[in-house]
Scaffold this motif. Structure first.
Motif, mmCIF file in Angstrom:
data_model
loop_
_atom_site.group_PDB
_atom_site.id
_atom_site.type_symbol
_atom_site.label_atom_id
_atom_site.label_comp_id
_atom_site.label_asym_id
_atom_site.label_seq_id
_atom_site.Cartn_x
_atom_site.Cartn_y
_atom_site.Cartn_z
ATOM 1 N N ALA A 52 0.833 -1.203 0.000
ATOM 2 C CA ALA A 52 0.000 0.000 0.000
ATOM 3 C C ALA A 52 0.869 1.255 0.000
ATOM 4 O O ALA A 52 0.603 2.212 -0.737
ATOM 5 C CB ALA A 52 -0.931 -0.013 1.214
ATOM 6 N N GLN A 53 1.920 1.248 0.811
ATOM 7 C CA GLN A 53 2.798 2.421 0.893
ATOM 8 C C GLN A 53 3.537 2.670 -0.423
ATOM 9 O O GLN A 53 3.801 3.829 -0.787
ATOM 10 C CB GLN A 53 3.781 2.278 2.048
ATOM 11 N N ILE A 54 3.866 1.610 -1.133
ATOM 12 C CA ILE A 54 4.508 1.762 -2.446
ATOM 13 C C ILE A 54 3.597 2.567 -3.366
ATOM 14 O O ILE A 54 4.040 3.516 -4.025
ATOM 15 C CB ILE A 54 4.860 0.385 -3.036
ATOM 16 N N TRP A 55 2.321 2.210 -3.404
ATOM 17 C CA TRP A 55 1.384 2.949 -4.246
ATOM 18 C C TRP A 55 1.184 4.373 -3.730
ATOM 19 O O TRP A 55 1.133 5.321 -4.524
ATOM 20 C CB TRP A 55 0.047 2.220 -4.345
ATOM 21 N N ASN A 56 1.075 4.538 -2.424
ATOM 22 C CA ASN A 56 0.865 5.876 -1.863
ATOM 23 C C ASN A 56 2.012 6.820 -2.202
ATOM 24 O O ASN A 56 1.812 8.029 -2.327
ATOM 25 C CB ASN A 56 0.685 5.800 -0.346
ATOM 26 N N ALA A 57 3.212 6.283 -2.359
ATOM 27 C CA ALA A 57 4.368 7.113 -2.686
ATOM 28 C C ALA A 57 4.417 7.495 -4.173
ATOM 29 O O ALA A 57 5.183 8.376 -4.546
ATOM 30 C CB ALA A 57 5.663 6.376 -2.312
ATOM 31 N N ARG A 58 3.593 6.859 -5.006
ATOM 32 C CA ARG A 58 3.713 7.063 -6.442
ATOM 33 C C ARG A 58 2.474 7.605 -7.139
ATOM 34 O O ARG A 58 2.527 7.937 -8.315
ATOM 35 C CB ARG A 58 4.156 5.763 -7.107
ATOM 36 N N VAL A 59 1.350 7.661 -6.430
ATOM 37 C CA VAL A 59 0.140 8.226 -7.035
ATOM 38 C C VAL A 59 -0.415 9.326 -6.136
ATOM 39 O O VAL A 59 -0.141 9.355 -4.937
ATOM 40 C CB VAL A 59 -0.939 7.138 -7.296
ATOM 41 N N THR A 60 -1.174 10.227 -6.736
ATOM 42 C CA THR A 60 -1.671 11.376 -5.988
ATOM 43 C C THR A 60 -3.189 11.441 -5.881
ATOM 44 O O THR A 60 -3.706 12.150 -5.030
ATOM 45 C CB THR A 60 -1.182 12.687 -6.628
ATOM 46 N N ASN A 61 -3.918 10.726 -6.716
ATOM 47 C CA ASN A 61 -5.375 10.836 -6.731
ATOM 48 C C ASN A 61 -6.081 9.776 -5.899
ATOM 49 O O ASN A 61 -7.305 9.793 -5.786
ATOM 50 C CB ASN A 61 -5.901 10.800 -8.167
ATOM 51 N N VAL A 62 -5.310 8.834 -5.365
ATOM 52 C CA VAL A 62 -5.885 7.785 -4.529
ATOM 53 C C VAL A 62 -4.888 7.450 -3.433
ATOM 54 O O VAL A 62 -3.676 7.565 -3.629
ATOM 55 C CB VAL A 62 -6.244 6.531 -5.374
ATOM 56 N N ARG A 63 -5.412 7.062 -2.286
ATOM 57 C CA ARG A 63 -4.559 6.699 -1.150
ATOM 58 C C ARG A 63 -5.111 5.435 -0.519
ATOM 59 O O ARG A 63 -6.313 5.311 -0.305
ATOM 60 C CB ARG A 63 -4.532 7.843 -0.145
ATOM 61 N N LEU A 64 -4.221 4.495 -0.226
ATOM 62 C CA LEU A 64 -4.584 3.236 0.424
ATOM 63 C C LEU A 64 -4.283 3.356 1.913
ATOM 64 O O LEU A 64 -3.154 3.668 2.290
ATOM 65 C CB LEU A 64 -3.792 2.079 -0.185
ATOM 66 N N ILE A 112 4.645 -8.782 -5.154
ATOM 67 C CA ILE A 112 3.342 -9.446 -5.238
ATOM 68 C C ILE A 112 2.261 -8.529 -4.655
ATOM 69 O O ILE A 112 1.212 -8.319 -5.275
ATOM 70 C CB ILE A 112 3.361 -10.793 -4.488
ATOM 71 N N ALA A 113 2.500 -7.986 -3.466
ATOM 72 C CA ALA A 113 1.507 -7.140 -2.809
ATOM 73 C C ALA A 113 1.193 -5.896 -3.642
ATOM 74 O O ALA A 113 0.018 -5.551 -3.850
ATOM 75 C CB ALA A 113 1.984 -6.746 -1.413
ATOM 76 N N ALA A 114 2.209 -5.229 -4.139
ATOM 77 C CA ALA A 114 1.979 -4.026 -4.951
ATOM 78 C C ALA A 114 1.252 -4.385 -6.248
ATOM 79 O O ALA A 114 0.366 -3.648 -6.696
ATOM 80 C CB ALA A 114 3.308 -3.330 -5.247
ATOM 81 N N HIS A 115 1.608 -5.513 -6.850
ATOM 82 C CA HIS A 115 0.962 -5.968 -8.082
ATOM 83 C C HIS A 115 -0.537 -6.205 -7.850
ATOM 84 O O HIS A 115 -1.374 -5.747 -8.634
ATOM 85 C CB HIS A 115 1.644 -7.256 -8.578
ATOM 86 N N ASN A 150 5.649 1.464 -12.788
ATOM 87 C CA ASN A 150 6.388 2.376 -13.652
ATOM 88 C C ASN A 150 5.563 3.649 -13.871
ATOM 89 O O ASN A 150 4.424 3.748 -13.402
ATOM 90 C CB ASN A 150 6.786 1.691 -14.965
ATOM 91 N N ALA A 151 6.111 4.607 -14.562
ATOM 92 C CA ALA A 151 5.448 5.903 -14.739
ATOM 93 C C ALA A 151 4.107 5.762 -15.449
ATOM 94 O O ALA A 151 3.133 6.438 -15.099
ATOM 95 C CB ALA A 151 6.359 6.857 -15.503
ATOM 96 N N ALA A 155 0.541 6.749 -13.824
ATOM 97 C CA ALA A 155 -0.264 7.759 -14.519
ATOM 98 C C ALA A 155 -1.651 7.219 -14.854
ATOM 99 O O ALA A 155 -2.652 7.949 -14.760
ATOM 100 C CB ALA A 155 0.450 8.221 -15.788
ATOM 101 N N THR A 156 -1.723 5.946 -15.216
ATOM 102 C CA THR A 156 -3.023 5.334 -15.518
ATOM 103 C C THR A 156 -3.906 5.320 -14.277
ATOM 104 O O THR A 156 -5.095 5.646 -14.341
ATOM 105 C CB THR A 156 -2.821 3.909 -16.069
ATOM 106 N N VAL A 157 -3.348 4.956 -13.133
ATOM 107 C CA VAL A 157 -4.114 4.955 -11.882
ATOM 108 C C VAL A 157 -4.548 6.375 -11.536
ATOM 109 O O VAL A 157 -5.713 6.621 -11.205
ATOM 110 C CB VAL A 157 -3.298 4.307 -10.737
ATOM 111 N N ASN A 158 -3.642 7.335 -11.618
ATOM 112 C CA ASN A 158 -4.011 8.727 -11.330
ATOM 113 C C ASN A 158 -5.143 9.191 -12.234
ATOM 114 O O ASN A 158 -6.097 9.829 -11.779
ATOM 115 C CB ASN A 158 -2.803 9.651 -11.482
#
Length: 176
Positions: A52-64, A112-115, A150-151, A155-158
């Motif tokens: 969850a923290q990996i995603w939180n560090a890389r996207v801005t429009n959603v937070r886990l 695995i978790a981030a995937h 990756n970028a 960007a797709t998630v954002n």
């Protein structure tokens, strides 16, 4: 007429001074917070939090965020002896398994978790075989320890969470 000229002059003075007036820019969308419940992830709770923290560090429009008392989680995480897999019900909602089969085969647990969180965030498997692509999943070598999207993936998630995109229910499974 005089009042309009004075008002226009004041706006011009404020603009030259760098003062931004209310309503001058569009409002930014609020960050979408998704709550996850890792209480049934057994020995993988810490790695689920890391994903969850990996995603939180890389996207801005959603937070886990871990679910708090009184809230219903958007995401539930389980552990079992099978392959990691995710079942989505809509964008940002569903459940996934931290499968011990992939862990026992040597796949990197944070990847695995981030995937699997990536699927909940609307990303499909890409199976490119590239370690640089988080969503390549098990097609990347077992030696791959890159847990970061990756970028393009970020960007797709954002973009999806900025526009409230809809995602059809899906099932995703690692393939050994």
């Amino acid at each position: 007429m005089l009042l309009r000229r004075v008002a226009a002059a004041l706006v011009a003075v404020f603009a030259l001074a760098g003062v931004q007036l209310a309503g001058a820019t569009p409002a930014q969308a609020a960050v979408k917070v998704l709550y996850y419940d890792a209480s049934q992830a057994q020995e993988f709770i810490a790695v689920v939090n890391q994903g969850a923290q990996i995603w939180n560090a890389r996207v801005t429009n959603v937070r886990l965020e871990p679910v708090t008392a009184g809230r219903t989680p958007n995401i539930r995480v389980y552990a079992d002896n099978g392959w990691p897999r995710t079942y989505t019900t809509s964008l940002g909602n569903g459940y996934w398994y931290m499968g011990r089969e992939a862990v026992n085969d040597g796949y990197y647990k944070p990847r695995i978790a981030a995937h699997e969180f990536g699927h909940i965030l609307g990303l499909p498997d890409r199976r490119t075989g590239l370690c640089a692509d988080l969503m390549s999943g098990s097609s990347a070598p077992v030696s791959c320890t890159n847990p970061n999207p990756n970028a393009t993936e970020a960007a797709t998630v954002n973009r999806s969470f900025a526009t409230s995109a809809t995602v059809a229910p899906s099932a995703y499974a690692w393939v050994g």
